[in-house]
Scaffold this motif. Structure first.
Motif, short mmCIF file in Angstrom:
data_model
loop_
_atom_site.label_atom_id
_atom_site.label_comp_id
_atom_site.label_asym_id
_atom_site.label_seq_id
_atom_site.Cartn_x
_atom_site.Cartn_y
_atom_site.Cartn_z
N GLN A 1 -10.96 2.16 -0.88
CA GLN A 1 -10.85 2.27 -2.21
C GLN A 1 -9.38 2.06 -2.91
OE1 GLN A 1 -13.44 5.36 -3.15
NE2 GLN A 1 -15.34 4.21 -3.06
N ASN A 2 -9.20 1.52 -4.22
CA ASN A 2 -8.09 1.43 -4.73
C ASN A 2 -6.93 1.13 -4.28
OD1 ASN A 2 -9.55 2.77 -6.86
ND2 ASN A 2 -9.20 4.86 -5.87
N ILE A 3 -6.97 0.12 -3.21
CA ILE A 3 -5.84 -0.57 -2.50
C ILE A 3 -4.89 -1.36 -3.43
CG2 ILE A 3 -5.24 -2.12 -0.79
CD1 ILE A 3 -6.13 0.67 0.67
N ASN A 4 -3.84 -1.00 -3.31
CA ASN A 4 -2.86 -1.98 -4.17
C ASN A 4 -1.90 -2.80 -3.13
OD1 ASN A 4 -0.84 -3.05 -5.84
ND2 ASN A 4 -0.30 -1.02 -6.86
N THR B 1 -11.54 -8.95 -4.95
CA THR B 1 -11.88 -7.68 -4.44
C THR B 1 -10.37 -6.99 -4.06
OG1 THR B 1 -13.89 -8.49 -3.30
CG2 THR B 1 -12.91 -6.32 -2.65
N PRO B 2 -9.96 -5.86 -4.82
CA PRO B 2 -8.80 -5.26 -4.62
C PRO B 2 -8.55 -4.81 -2.92
CG PRO B 2 -9.92 -4.25 -6.41
CD PRO B 2 -11.21 -5.16 -5.73
#
Length: 209
Positions: free
Chosen positions: A51-54, A119-120
């Motif tokens: 989740q919330n990978i940049n 998809t992040p």
């Protein structure tokens, strides 16, 4: 006359429906059911990035530390792997990846272009054929010390552990091995990469693949 035509109609109809036994068997041969997917295959299908990978924070140099895979080339190499580094350069939706490693006693640079997806945390590498397309997912990372990635191609997967340096804490290694085990990638197929002998320059370059 009527009886003649009725008899002829009956004979023609019977001939129309008759066919050799072999033809009937081929025609009505039941289609075997598709094999049921294993729990591991189902888990691979459900796999998603963390989740919330940049992705933009993944830029820079990484050291390849461990690989969990049933790749034939790795298995046949007898765990003889070479020190490897990768460098990510991110421009817009494109992630240019430069992999530097030894091959036949020479230092090679392998260039690839990953593309960001909707998809992040997930990237895509287009192959020469659809069966060679690959999805790349960042499962977990703190951006500054380690990153766990998954590469999926044709229903098979490989897990990789990277570090910003050639070593990471033991608890990170343990977590990587635990996550690999959930995909039936046990210690017998985990390859530890050396933390020495890295290439300082390259002699050969393999273009974007």
């Amino acid at each position: 006359m009527i009886r003649f035509w009725l008899h002829l109609f009956f004979v023609l109809g019977w001939l129309g429906f008759w066919e050799p036994v072999e033809a009937r068997r081929a025609r009505f041969k039941p289609i075997p059911p598709k094999p049921k997917k294993t729990e591991t295959e189902k888990a691979i299908e459900r796999l998603a990035p963390g989740q919330n990978i940049n992705i933009d924070q993944m830029s820079g140099k990484w050291y390849l530390l461990s690989v969990a895979s049933r790749c034939r080339n790795l298995l046949e190499s007898g765990f003889k792997v070479e020190s490897t580094t990768v460098t990510w350069t991110i421009t817009g939706d494109k992630v240019s990846v430069s992999t530097v490693r030894k091959l036949n006693f020479q230092c090679w640079e392998i260039k690839q272009d990953y593309m960001k997806t909707k998809t992040p945390g997930q990237l895509f590498l287009k192959g020469k054929r659809p069966t060679e397309n690959m999805d790349i997912m960042v499962l977990e990372t703190d951006y500054s010390s380690y990153a766990m990635l998954v590469l999926k191609r044709a229903g098979k997967m490989t897990m990789k552990l990277y570090g910003r340096s050639s070593e990471v804490p033991d608890n990170i290694v343990d977590k990587f091995e635990f996550r690999a085990k959930t995909f039936s990638l046990g210690l017998d197929v985990i390859f530890q990469y050396p933390d020495y002998g890295f290439c300082e320059s390259t002699e050969k370059v393999l273009g974007k693949i």
